[in-house]
Design a protein around this motif. Structure first.
Motif, PDB file in Angstrom:
ATOM      1  N   PHE A  66      43.259  33.856  90.206  1.00  8.15           N
ATOM      2  CA  PHE A  66      42.326  33.814  89.096  1.00  8.15           C
ATOM      3  C   PHE A  66      42.146  35.212  88.524  1.00  8.15           C
ATOM      4  O   PHE A  66      42.279  36.206  89.250  1.00  8.15           O
ATOM      5  N   SER A  67      41.816  35.275  87.241  1.00  9.06           N
ATOM      6  CA  SER A  67      41.546  36.547  86.579  1.00  9.06           C
ATOM      7  C   SER A  67      40.442  36.327  85.549  1.00  9.06           C
ATOM      8  O   SER A  67      40.371  35.274  84.914  1.00  9.06           O
ATOM      9  N   HIS A  68      39.573  37.328  85.406  1.00  3.98           N
ATOM     10  CA  HIS A  68      38.495  37.264  84.418  1.00  3.98           C
ATOM     11  C   HIS A  68      38.332  38.652  83.808  1.00  3.98           C
ATOM     12  O   HIS A  68      38.379  39.659  84.525  1.00  3.98           O
ATOM     13  N   GLN A  69      38.185  38.707  82.474  1.00  3.06           N
ATOM     14  CA  GLN A  69      37.935  39.975  81.796  1.00  3.06           C
ATOM     15  C   GLN A  69      36.584  39.930  81.105  1.00  3.06           C
ATOM     16  O   GLN A  69      36.198  38.905  80.543  1.00  3.06           O
ATOM     17  N   GLU A  70      35.900  41.044  81.158  1.00  2.00           N
ATOM     18  CA  GLU A  70      34.568  41.165  80.557  1.00  2.00           C
ATOM     19  C   GLU A  70      34.472  42.541  79.902  1.00  2.00           C
ATOM     20  O   GLU A  70      34.776  43.553  80.532  1.00  2.00           O
ATOM     21  N   ASP A  71      34.090  42.588  78.632  1.00  2.00           N
ATOM     22  CA  ASP A  71      33.851  43.851  77.946  1.00  2.00           C
ATOM     23  C   ASP A  71      32.375  44.194  78.068  1.00  2.00           C
ATOM     24  O   ASP A  71      31.517  43.313  77.978  1.00  2.00           O
TER      25      ASP A  71
END
Length: 83
Positions: A66-71
């Protein structure tokens, strides 16, 4: 300690990468992360200077990646905002 928090419905153990918006590859910070017993994951952002950042989480659960990006943005008031 300043953190970005995530609540998961399963345990999380993996890697977080904190990158300034203008990251040239050398300024990125990589840390190992692990959720607490109640699946709360807190990623420390104390060492992030003022400006825009990107957080990338990578972890494996039950054989799947799994991968998640957050700015987010660190402001001069010693706060941060998620985008």
């Amino acid at each position: 300690m300043k953190t970005i928090q995530f609540n998961f419905n399963h345990p999380v153990k993996g890697n977080a990468t904190l990158s300034p918006a203008n990251c040239d590859g050398g300024a990125c910070v990589r840390i190992k992360v692990e959720s607490s017993k109640d699946n709360l994951l807190e990623v420390p952002v104390n060492n992030c200077n003022e400006g825009k950042w990107k957080l990338t989480l990578n972890w494996e659960h039950e054989g799947r990646m799994f991968s998640h990006q957050e700015d987010f943005e660190v402001t001069n008031e010693n706060n941060f905002r998620s985008h």
